[in-house]
Design a protein around this motif. Sequence first.
Motif, short mmCIF file in Angstrom:
data_model
loop_
_atom_site.label_atom_id
_atom_site.label_comp_id
_atom_site.label_asym_id
_atom_site.label_seq_id
_atom_site.Cartn_x
_atom_site.Cartn_y
_atom_site.Cartn_z
N CYS A 113 15.65 14.19 23.42
CA CYS A 113 15.97 13.47 22.17
C CYS A 113 15.76 11.97 22.35
N PHE A 114 16.12 11.46 23.51
CA PHE A 114 15.88 10.04 23.80
C PHE A 114 14.38 9.76 23.86
N VAL A 115 13.61 10.65 24.50
CA VAL A 115 12.16 10.47 24.57
C VAL A 115 11.56 10.51 23.17
N SER A 116 12.05 11.42 22.32
CA SER A 116 11.56 11.51 20.95
C SER A 116 11.88 10.24 20.17
N TRP A 117 13.09 9.72 20.35
CA TRP A 117 13.45 8.47 19.68
C TRP A 117 12.58 7.32 20.17
N SER A 118 12.28 7.29 21.48
CA SER A 118 11.42 6.24 22.03
C SER A 118 10.01 6.35 21.47
N ALA A 119 9.49 7.57 21.35
CA ALA A 119 8.16 7.75 20.77
C ALA A 119 8.14 7.29 19.32
N GLY A 120 9.20 7.59 18.58
CA GLY A 120 9.27 7.15 17.20
C GLY A 120 9.37 5.64 17.08
N ALA A 121 10.14 5.01 17.97
CA ALA A 121 10.28 3.56 17.94
C ALA A 121 8.96 2.88 18.27
N PHE A 122 8.23 3.42 19.24
CA PHE A 122 6.93 2.85 19.58
C PHE A 122 5.95 3.01 18.43
N ALA A 123 5.91 4.21 17.84
CA ALA A 123 4.98 4.46 16.75
C ALA A 123 5.30 3.62 15.52
N ALA A 124 6.57 3.30 15.31
CA ALA A 124 6.95 2.53 14.12
C ALA A 124 6.61 1.05 14.25
N SER A 125 6.52 0.55 15.48
CA SER A 125 6.30 -0.89 15.67
C SER A 125 4.95 -1.21 16.29
N ALA A 126 4.12 -0.21 16.58
CA ALA A 126 2.86 -0.46 17.28
C ALA A 126 1.83 -1.08 16.34
N THR A 127 0.95 -1.88 16.93
CA THR A 127 -0.16 -2.44 16.17
C THR A 127 -1.29 -1.41 16.08
N ALA A 128 -2.33 -1.75 15.33
CA ALA A 128 -3.45 -0.82 15.18
C ALA A 128 -4.13 -0.57 16.52
N GLY A 129 -4.30 -1.64 17.31
CA GLY A 129 -4.92 -1.47 18.62
C GLY A 129 -4.09 -0.61 19.55
N MET A 130 -2.78 -0.81 19.52
CA MET A 130 -1.90 0.00 20.36
C MET A 130 -1.94 1.46 19.94
N LEU A 131 -2.03 1.74 18.64
CA LEU A 131 -2.09 3.12 18.17
C LEU A 131 -3.42 3.78 18.56
N ARG A 132 -4.51 3.02 18.50
CA ARG A 132 -5.81 3.59 18.87
C ARG A 132 -5.83 4.01 20.34
N TYR A 133 -5.13 3.26 21.18
CA TYR A 133 -5.09 3.59 22.61
C TYR A 133 -3.94 4.52 22.95
N GLY A 134 -2.77 4.27 22.34
CA GLY A 134 -1.58 5.00 22.75
C GLY A 134 -1.47 6.41 22.20
N LEU A 135 -1.97 6.64 20.97
CA LEU A 135 -1.82 7.96 20.38
C LEU A 135 -2.63 9.03 21.12
N PRO A 136 -3.92 8.80 21.44
CA PRO A 136 -4.63 9.82 22.25
C PRO A 136 -3.99 10.02 23.61
N LEU A 137 -3.51 8.92 24.23
CA LEU A 137 -2.88 9.05 25.54
C LEU A 137 -1.59 9.86 25.45
N GLY A 138 -0.81 9.64 24.40
CA GLY A 138 0.41 10.41 24.22
C GLY A 138 0.14 11.88 23.98
#
Length: 247
Positions: free
Chosen positions: A13-38
């Motif tokens: 649940c903590f990992v899920s909350w962390s993933a949600g917090a990252f996805a909610a505040s990430a920039t477009a560049g971070m999402l392009r790199y972080g989402l495939p890696l996740g």
Amino acid sequence: GVVAAVFWYGFWCFVSWSAGAFAASATAGMLRYGLPLGLLGICFYWQAMPVLSASMGSSLDLRKLLVYPAPHQKLFLVELMLRFTTGIEMQMVLAGAVAGLLRNPVSGGLAALPSLLGAIPVFVLFNLLLASGTRSLLERLLARRKVRELVALLLAMVWVVPRFLMMSGVRPTWLRGAGEAEGTFGWPWSAAARAALPLGQTAGATALSWLSLGAWVLLAGWFGRAQFERNLRYDTLAAQATPMKPV
């Protein structure tokens, strides 16, 4: 068992909350790199963790059900349902990430809901089919006496070598190229990420991502069903028996 489950799922649940917090505040560049890696990490966990934990996940001896007139297709659906329960932690992480993406204006907010609800379930289906085939294949390999020790050694190396590299401070140069290559739409996790969030992509690139993801699902479906059918016909006791040598 209840206490262990509370700690285990509390951690996820903590990992899920962390993933949600990252996805909610990430920039477009971070999402392009972080989402495939996740998604790559989710795929690896879904396939490898039941094996590395020596549990092989939830299972039924479906060969005992062959005496009943149940179609193999229905038995395969039961197998997929068991693989679904095995990866419940990854579904929690995906749900947290999707909730975070819907709060992020960079990803489009609620406007991204149709693409997310289209790509993420397809990616989950890919993992279910692949996990079914992987488990069936490993089950047969571990039933062979001479192969069991080799498979156990390889699995131990998969578990130990990355931790050894991290502790020793070794940074192989080829990992940089591998990190860049994992972002291409030819991989299932990258195709799912690009199909879920087409950030700045053309319609043609999005269509190629969906085509790639569909091809991977079909390949995983063929692999999972073929290995499942082989398992139904496989005689584990005969494989584990010691062959008689002539005197």
